[in-house]
Design a protein around this motif. Structure first.
Motif, PDB file in Angstrom:
ATOM      1  N   PHE A 169      -5.339   3.942   4.021  1.00  0.00           N
ATOM      2  CA  PHE A 169      -4.700   3.179   5.088  1.00  0.00           C
ATOM      3  C   PHE A 169      -3.174   3.292   4.995  1.00  0.00           C
ATOM      4  O   PHE A 169      -2.494   3.510   5.995  1.00  0.00           O
ATOM      5  N   HIS A 170      -2.641   3.160   3.802  1.00  0.00           N
ATOM      6  CA  HIS A 170      -1.190   3.243   3.637  1.00  0.00           C
ATOM      7  C   HIS A 170      -0.663   4.649   3.916  1.00  0.00           C
ATOM      8  O   HIS A 170       0.478   4.812   4.343  1.00  0.00           O
ATOM      9  N   LEU A 171      -1.488   5.645   3.711  1.00  0.00           N
ATOM     10  CA  LEU A 171      -1.061   7.027   3.994  1.00  0.00           C
ATOM     11  C   LEU A 171      -1.093   7.342   5.490  1.00  0.00           C
ATOM     12  O   LEU A 171      -0.587   8.382   5.902  1.00  0.00           O
ATOM     13  N   LEU A 172      -1.666   6.455   6.296  1.00  0.00           N
ATOM     14  CA  LEU A 172      -1.618   6.653   7.746  1.00  0.00           C
ATOM     15  C   LEU A 172      -0.169   6.619   8.238  1.00  0.00           C
ATOM     16  O   LEU A 172       0.153   7.190   9.268  1.00  0.00           O
ATOM     17  N   GLU A 173       0.717   5.937   7.500  1.00  0.00           N
ATOM     18  CA  GLU A 173       2.130   5.852   7.849  1.00  0.00           C
ATOM     19  C   GLU A 173       2.842   7.191   7.682  1.00  0.00           C
ATOM     20  O   GLU A 173       3.906   7.395   8.241  1.00  0.00           O
ATOM     21  N   GLY A 174       2.279   8.069   6.856  1.00  0.00           N
ATOM     22  CA  GLY A 174       2.902   9.347   6.547  1.00  0.00           C
ATOM     23  C   GLY A 174       2.933   9.564   5.052  1.00  0.00           C
ATOM     24  O   GLY A 174       2.394   8.770   4.279  1.00  0.00           O
ATOM     25  N   SER A 175       3.573  10.629   4.642  1.00  0.00           N
ATOM     26  CA  SER A 175       3.661  10.976   3.220  1.00  0.00           C
ATOM     27  C   SER A 175       4.388   9.887   2.452  1.00  0.00           C
ATOM     28  O   SER A 175       5.371   9.322   2.928  1.00  0.00           O
ATOM     29  N   LEU A 176       3.881   9.615   1.247  1.00  0.00           N
ATOM     30  CA  LEU A 176       4.510   8.622   0.384  1.00  0.00           C
ATOM     31  C   LEU A 176       4.570   9.146  -1.043  1.00  0.00           C
ATOM     32  O   LEU A 176       3.643   9.832  -1.498  1.00  0.00           O
ATOM     33  N   ARG A 177       5.649   8.805  -1.723  1.00  0.00           N
ATOM     34  CA  ARG A 177       5.757   9.130  -3.140  1.00  0.00           C
ATOM     35  C   ARG A 177       4.737   8.301  -3.903  1.00  0.00           C
ATOM     36  O   ARG A 177       4.370   7.194  -3.494  1.00  0.00           O
ATOM     37  N   SER A 178       4.320   8.837  -5.021  1.00  0.00           N
ATOM     38  CA  SER A 178       3.284   8.203  -5.828  1.00  0.00           C
ATOM     39  C   SER A 178       3.625   6.756  -6.171  1.00  0.00           C
ATOM     40  O   SER A 178       2.812   5.849  -5.966  1.00  0.00           O
ATOM     41  N   ILE A 202     -15.364   6.976   0.409  1.00  0.00           N
ATOM     42  CA  ILE A 202     -14.371   5.906   0.521  1.00  0.00           C
ATOM     43  C   ILE A 202     -14.943   4.531   0.173  1.00  0.00           C
ATOM     44  O   ILE A 202     -14.293   3.522   0.402  1.00  0.00           O
ATOM     45  N   GLY A 203     -16.121   4.480  -0.408  1.00  0.00           N
ATOM     46  CA  GLY A 203     -16.802   3.214  -0.633  1.00  0.00           C
ATOM     47  C   GLY A 203     -16.409   2.475  -1.899  1.00  0.00           C
ATOM     48  O   GLY A 203     -17.257   1.846  -2.514  1.00  0.00           O
ATOM     49  N   THR A 204     -15.150   2.532  -2.295  1.00  0.00           N
ATOM     50  CA  THR A 204     -14.699   1.747  -3.443  1.00  0.00           C
ATOM     51  C   THR A 204     -13.697   0.704  -2.963  1.00  0.00           C
ATOM     52  O   THR A 204     -13.307   0.688  -1.797  1.00  0.00           O
ATOM     53  N   LYS A 205     -13.253  -0.123  -3.866  1.00  0.00           N
ATOM     54  CA  LYS A 205     -12.301  -1.178  -3.512  1.00  0.00           C
ATOM     55  C   LYS A 205     -10.939  -0.611  -3.114  1.00  0.00           C
ATOM     56  O   LYS A 205     -10.297  -1.115  -2.194  1.00  0.00           O
ATOM     57  N   TRP A 206     -10.493   0.459  -3.778  1.00  0.00           N
ATOM     58  CA  TRP A 206      -9.123   0.923  -3.640  1.00  0.00           C
ATOM     59  C   TRP A 206      -8.931   2.082  -2.669  1.00  0.00           C
ATOM     60  O   TRP A 206      -7.873   2.203  -2.055  1.00  0.00           O
ATOM     61  N   LYS A 207      -9.902   2.930  -2.518  1.00  0.00           N
ATOM     62  CA  LYS A 207      -9.720   4.142  -1.697  1.00  0.00           C
ATOM     63  C   LYS A 207      -9.356   3.851  -0.240  1.00  0.00           C
ATOM     64  O   LYS A 207      -8.434   4.467   0.287  1.00  0.00           O
ATOM     65  N   PRO A 208     -10.023   2.914   0.422  1.00  0.00           N
ATOM     66  CA  PRO A 208      -9.618   2.637   1.812  1.00  0.00           C
ATOM     67  C   PRO A 208      -8.177   2.142   1.908  1.00  0.00           C
ATOM     68  O   PRO A 208      -7.469   2.464   2.859  1.00  0.00           O
ATOM     69  N   LEU A 209      -7.726   1.374   0.922  1.00  0.00           N
ATOM     70  CA  LEU A 209      -6.346   0.877   0.931  1.00  0.00           C
ATOM     71  C   LEU A 209      -5.350   2.020   0.771  1.00  0.00           C
ATOM     72  O   LEU A 209      -4.321   2.058   1.449  1.00  0.00           O
ATOM     73  N   ILE A 210      -5.647   2.939  -0.124  1.00  0.00           N
ATOM     74  CA  ILE A 210      -4.779   4.105  -0.323  1.00  0.00           C
ATOM     75  C   ILE A 210      -4.702   4.905   0.970  1.00  0.00           C
ATOM     76  O   ILE A 210      -3.620   5.251   1.440  1.00  0.00           O
TER      77      ILE A 210
END
Length: 91
Positions: free
Chosen positions: A14-23, A4-12
């Motif tokens: 984190f947002h998936l903690l809310e539940g499933s999301l469409r692409s 998870i050590g990139t700029k974008w992966k933690p953000l992705i």
């Protein structure tokens, strides 16, 4: 950190903690990410077993992403990073 050590992966994640999301919805939640970086990051997260990709057989194609059990195990870390970021921004 390799997972998870990139700029974008933690953000992705984190947002998936809310539940499933469409692409498309997930990508819009992450300001500044290019289509190429989103695709590359989400594929790596899927390959590493942190994200599950589900394809629905409809027209137009529907793809949803959600956290795997392994991905959900990062929840405390992700929420702590979010809290730290909010507090640090106020200084």
């Amino acid at each position: 950190m390799n997972l998870i050590g990139t700029k974008w992966k933690p953000l992705i994640l984190f947002h998936l903690l809310e539940g499933s999301l469409r692409s498309g919805v997930l990508q819009k939640k992450i300001a500044g990410i290019s289509n190429k970086m989103f695709t590359q990051s989400i594929r790596e997260l899927e390959k590493d077993g942190l994200v599950i990709r589900e394809i629905f057989p409809v027209v137009p194609p529907k793809v949803e992403y959600s956290l795997s059990k392994r991905g959900k195990s990062l929840e405390n870390i992700l929420r702590s990073l979010d809290t730290w970021g909010l507090e640090d921004d106020q200084d």
